[in-house]
Design a protein around this motif. Structure first.
Motif, PDB file in Angstrom:
ATOM      1  N   GLU A 291      15.837   3.047  -7.001  1.00  0.00           N
ATOM      2  CA  GLU A 291      14.793   3.560  -6.114  1.00  0.00           C
ATOM      3  C   GLU A 291      13.433   3.082  -6.605  1.00  0.00           C
ATOM      4  O   GLU A 291      13.262   2.786  -7.791  1.00  0.00           O
ATOM      5  N   VAL A 292      12.473   3.032  -5.709  1.00  0.00           N
ATOM      6  CA  VAL A 292      11.072   2.893  -6.113  1.00  0.00           C
ATOM      7  C   VAL A 292      10.639   4.255  -6.640  1.00  0.00           C
ATOM      8  O   VAL A 292      10.740   5.258  -5.932  1.00  0.00           O
ATOM      9  N   THR A 293      10.183   4.305  -7.896  1.00  0.00           N
ATOM     10  CA  THR A 293       9.922   5.601  -8.524  1.00  0.00           C
ATOM     11  C   THR A 293       8.439   5.888  -8.766  1.00  0.00           C
ATOM     12  O   THR A 293       8.095   6.996  -9.191  1.00  0.00           O
ATOM     13  N   TYR A 294       7.563   4.922  -8.522  1.00  0.00           N
ATOM     14  CA  TYR A 294       6.126   5.159  -8.678  1.00  0.00           C
ATOM     15  C   TYR A 294       5.359   4.030  -7.990  1.00  0.00           C
ATOM     16  O   TYR A 294       5.954   3.038  -7.541  1.00  0.00           O
ATOM     17  N   VAL A 295       4.036   4.182  -7.932  1.00  0.00           N
ATOM     18  CA  VAL A 295       3.169   3.189  -7.299  1.00  0.00           C
ATOM     19  C   VAL A 295       1.999   2.888  -8.227  1.00  0.00           C
ATOM     20  O   VAL A 295       1.436   3.800  -8.851  1.00  0.00           O
ATOM     21  N   LYS A 296       1.643   1.616  -8.325  1.00  0.00           N
ATOM     22  CA  LYS A 296       0.474   1.202  -9.101  1.00  0.00           C
ATOM     23  C   LYS A 296      -0.307   0.146  -8.321  1.00  0.00           C
ATOM     24  O   LYS A 296       0.257  -0.894  -7.968  1.00  0.00           O
ATOM     25  N   PRO A 297      -1.586   0.369  -8.046  1.00  0.00           N
ATOM     26  CA  PRO A 297      -2.391  -0.683  -7.424  1.00  0.00           C
ATOM     27  C   PRO A 297      -2.588  -1.859  -8.378  1.00  0.00           C
ATOM     28  O   PRO A 297      -2.510  -1.707  -9.599  1.00  0.00           O
TER      29      PRO A 297
ATOM     30  N   ALA B 180       8.795  -1.439 -14.432  1.00  0.00           N
ATOM     31  CA  ALA B 180       8.440  -2.742 -13.878  1.00  0.00           C
ATOM     32  C   ALA B 180       7.560  -2.554 -12.651  1.00  0.00           C
ATOM     33  O   ALA B 180       7.998  -1.975 -11.653  1.00  0.00           O
ATOM     34  N   ASN B 181       6.315  -3.032 -12.730  1.00  0.00           N
ATOM     35  CA  ASN B 181       5.413  -3.012 -11.577  1.00  0.00           C
ATOM     36  C   ASN B 181       5.703  -4.262 -10.761  1.00  0.00           C
ATOM     37  O   ASN B 181       5.272  -5.351 -11.117  1.00  0.00           O
ATOM     38  N   VAL B 182       6.438  -4.117  -9.679  1.00  0.00           N
ATOM     39  CA  VAL B 182       6.924  -5.282  -8.935  1.00  0.00           C
ATOM     40  C   VAL B 182       5.960  -5.635  -7.808  1.00  0.00           C
ATOM     41  O   VAL B 182       5.656  -4.791  -6.953  1.00  0.00           O
ATOM     42  N   ALA B 183       5.477  -6.876  -7.809  1.00  0.00           N
ATOM     43  CA  ALA B 183       4.600  -7.361  -6.745  1.00  0.00           C
ATOM     44  C   ALA B 183       5.324  -7.277  -5.401  1.00  0.00           C
ATOM     45  O   ALA B 183       6.500  -7.626  -5.299  1.00  0.00           O
ATOM     46  N   CYS B 184       4.607  -6.822  -4.387  1.00  0.00           N
ATOM     47  CA  CYS B 184       5.225  -6.525  -3.091  1.00  0.00           C
ATOM     48  C   CYS B 184       4.863  -7.517  -1.989  1.00  0.00           C
ATOM     49  O   CYS B 184       4.968  -7.204  -0.804  1.00  0.00           O
ATOM     50  N   GLY B 185       4.398  -8.715  -2.371  1.00  0.00           N
ATOM     51  CA  GLY B 185       4.186  -9.754  -1.390  1.00  0.00           C
ATOM     52  C   GLY B 185       2.766  -9.954  -0.925  1.00  0.00           C
ATOM     53  O   GLY B 185       2.476 -10.943  -0.253  1.00  0.00           O
ATOM     54  N   PHE B 186       1.846  -9.048  -1.267  1.00  0.00           N
ATOM     55  CA  PHE B 186       0.469  -9.177  -0.789  1.00  0.00           C
ATOM     56  C   PHE B 186      -0.414  -9.960  -1.759  1.00  0.00           C
ATOM     57  O   PHE B 186      -1.347 -10.626  -1.338  1.00  0.00           O
TER      58      PHE B 186
ATOM     59  N   GLU C 131      -6.364   1.144   7.731  1.00  0.00           N
ATOM     60  CA  GLU C 131      -5.632  -0.122   7.592  1.00  0.00           C
ATOM     61  C   GLU C 131      -5.053  -0.252   6.188  1.00  0.00           C
ATOM     62  O   GLU C 131      -3.905  -0.682   6.012  1.00  0.00           O
ATOM     63  N   LEU C 132      -5.840   0.129   5.185  1.00  0.00           N
ATOM     64  CA  LEU C 132      -5.362   0.043   3.801  1.00  0.00           C
ATOM     65  C   LEU C 132      -4.180   0.976   3.577  1.00  0.00           C
ATOM     66  O   LEU C 132      -3.189   0.597   2.935  1.00  0.00           O
ATOM     67  N   ALA C 133      -4.246   2.183   4.109  1.00  0.00           N
ATOM     68  CA  ALA C 133      -3.131   3.122   3.961  1.00  0.00           C
ATOM     69  C   ALA C 133      -1.857   2.544   4.558  1.00  0.00           C
ATOM     70  O   ALA C 133      -0.769   2.644   3.964  1.00  0.00           O
ATOM     71  N   ALA C 134      -1.977   1.920   5.725  1.00  0.00           N
ATOM     72  CA  ALA C 134      -0.805   1.326   6.367  1.00  0.00           C
ATOM     73  C   ALA C 134      -0.255   0.170   5.541  1.00  0.00           C
ATOM     74  O   ALA C 134       0.970   0.006   5.422  1.00  0.00           O
ATOM     75  N   GLU C 135      -1.133  -0.625   4.964  1.00  0.00           N
ATOM     76  CA  GLU C 135      -0.685  -1.775   4.174  1.00  0.00           C
ATOM     77  C   GLU C 135      -0.023  -1.330   2.869  1.00  0.00           C
ATOM     78  O   GLU C 135       0.937  -1.959   2.411  1.00  0.00           O
ATOM     79  N   VAL C 136      -0.523  -0.253   2.275  1.00  0.00           N
ATOM     80  CA  VAL C 136       0.115   0.285   1.075  1.00  0.00           C
ATOM     81  C   VAL C 136       1.517   0.786   1.402  1.00  0.00           C
ATOM     82  O   VAL C 136       2.493   0.491   0.696  1.00  0.00           O
TER      83      VAL C 136
ATOM     84  N   GLN D 249       3.908  -2.414  -6.974  1.00  0.00           N
ATOM     85  CA  GLN D 249       2.551  -2.839  -7.319  1.00  0.00           C
ATOM     86  C   GLN D 249       1.875  -3.319  -6.043  1.00  0.00           C
ATOM     87  O   GLN D 249       2.064  -4.447  -5.598  1.00  0.00           O
ATOM     88  N   VAL D 250       1.091  -2.422  -5.455  1.00  0.00           N
ATOM     89  CA  VAL D 250       0.470  -2.686  -4.156  1.00  0.00           C
ATOM     90  C   VAL D 250      -0.893  -3.320  -4.343  1.00  0.00           C
ATOM     91  O   VAL D 250      -1.556  -3.118  -5.365  1.00  0.00           O
ATOM     92  N   SER D 251      -1.326  -4.090  -3.348  1.00  0.00           N
ATOM     93  CA  SER D 251      -2.524  -4.897  -3.498  1.00  0.00           C
ATOM     94  C   SER D 251      -3.231  -5.060  -2.171  1.00  0.00           C
ATOM     95  O   SER D 251      -2.676  -4.793  -1.097  1.00  0.00           O
ATOM     96  N   TYR D 252      -4.486  -5.524  -2.253  1.00  0.00           N
ATOM     97  CA  TYR D 252      -5.128  -6.028  -1.052  1.00  0.00           C
ATOM     98  C   TYR D 252      -4.334  -7.231  -0.553  1.00  0.00           C
ATOM     99  O   TYR D 252      -3.648  -7.910  -1.338  1.00  0.00           O
TER     100      TYR D 252
END
Length: 251
Positions: A104-110, A31-37, A82-87, A62-65
């Motif tokens: 746990e969070v087990t992976y990252v997907k933009p 599940a790629n879960v949206a993280c609020g951004f 700034e992008l690294a900090a936001e991710v 699921q990280v985003s701009y």
């Protein structure tokens, strides 16, 4: 043969709901879960993590701009630091809810524009990877085969995971057709199912010009915001298993 089946989930906000999280979590393995951004809020993130943990589905950030109004699909120029900090911020926020659910969070997907930007933009790709490293955990990174993102992840000692899209059109170069172009999203359910089996069994897909493109993928995405997404995902999983493909998480 084995392939992971992932979907973008938690893409609601407040009283607004987009994805059928509960139904999709009975089908997908990640599940790629949206993280609020680009979507999601604390209550949505917590609920999806609880459901995913209960059903043994792997949780990915699921990280985003920072683009809630544009659903993360608008091009943006964000300084790398700034992008690294936001991710890292987004991963950390989701981690709280995943751990509270006993997972746990087990992976990252933009997501969206960030995903597409990191295919070709070396600086933005390295910034995303720097954010993953800042968040800790040496998390695998999900991305398009041949992308700058996966190269940067591997260089940083993270596991690159190649991804294919069951419901997105491909260019002859193996990249995704822009959503600004007609036919960028494959809406015919039969075609989505057929393409899914092709990715898993043949490692290829038909591009928009009719040629076949090699796409070696470990994970297959079915977009959660597609109409009837849960029903389509169930058909995809059934067809994969019928073709002798084991559907299982990559983490």
């Amino acid at each position: 043969m084995q392939i992971d089946l992932n979907a973008d989930l938690g893409e609601g906000f407040g009283r607004w709901t987009l994805t059928d999280d509960e139904a999709l979590l009975t089908v997908v393995t990640s599940a790629n879960v949206a993280c609020g951004f680009h979507a999601g809020d604390p209550a949505v993130m917590r609920r999806v993590c609880d459901l995913a943990a209960e059903r043994g589905v792997r949780i990915g950030a699921q990280v985003s701009y920072r683009d809630l109004a544009g659903f993360g699909r608008r091009a943006m120029d964000v300084p790398p630091d700034e992008l690294a900090a936001e991710v890292a911020y987004q991963i950390g926020a989701l981690r709280v809810f995943a751990q509270a659910a006993g997972a746990e969070v087990t992976y990252v997907k933009p997501h969206g524009a960030l995903y597409n930007r990191t295919v070709h933009d070396d600086a933005q790709a390295h910034a995303v990877v720097a954010g993953v490293r800042l968040a800790g955990g040496d998390l695998p990174v999900l991305g398009l085969p041949g992308s700058k993102l996966l190269t940067a992840a591997e260089e940083a000692g993270l596991t690159p995971v190649r991804e294919a899209f069951a419901d997105r059109a491909y260019t002859p170069e193996g990249t995704l057709v822009s959503r600004r172009e007609p036919g960028a999203v494959v809406e015919d359910a039969d075609a989505v199912v057929r393409r899914s089996v092709g990715f898993a069994v043949d490692g290829s897909v038909e591009a928009v010009d009719g040629t076949r493109v090699a796409v070696a993928a470990r994970s297959l995405c079915v977009h959660g915001d597609t109409p009837g997404a849960a029903r389509i995902a169930a058909r995809v999983r059934a067809a994969l298993e019928e073709a002798g493909v084991t559907v299982g998480a990559f983490t």
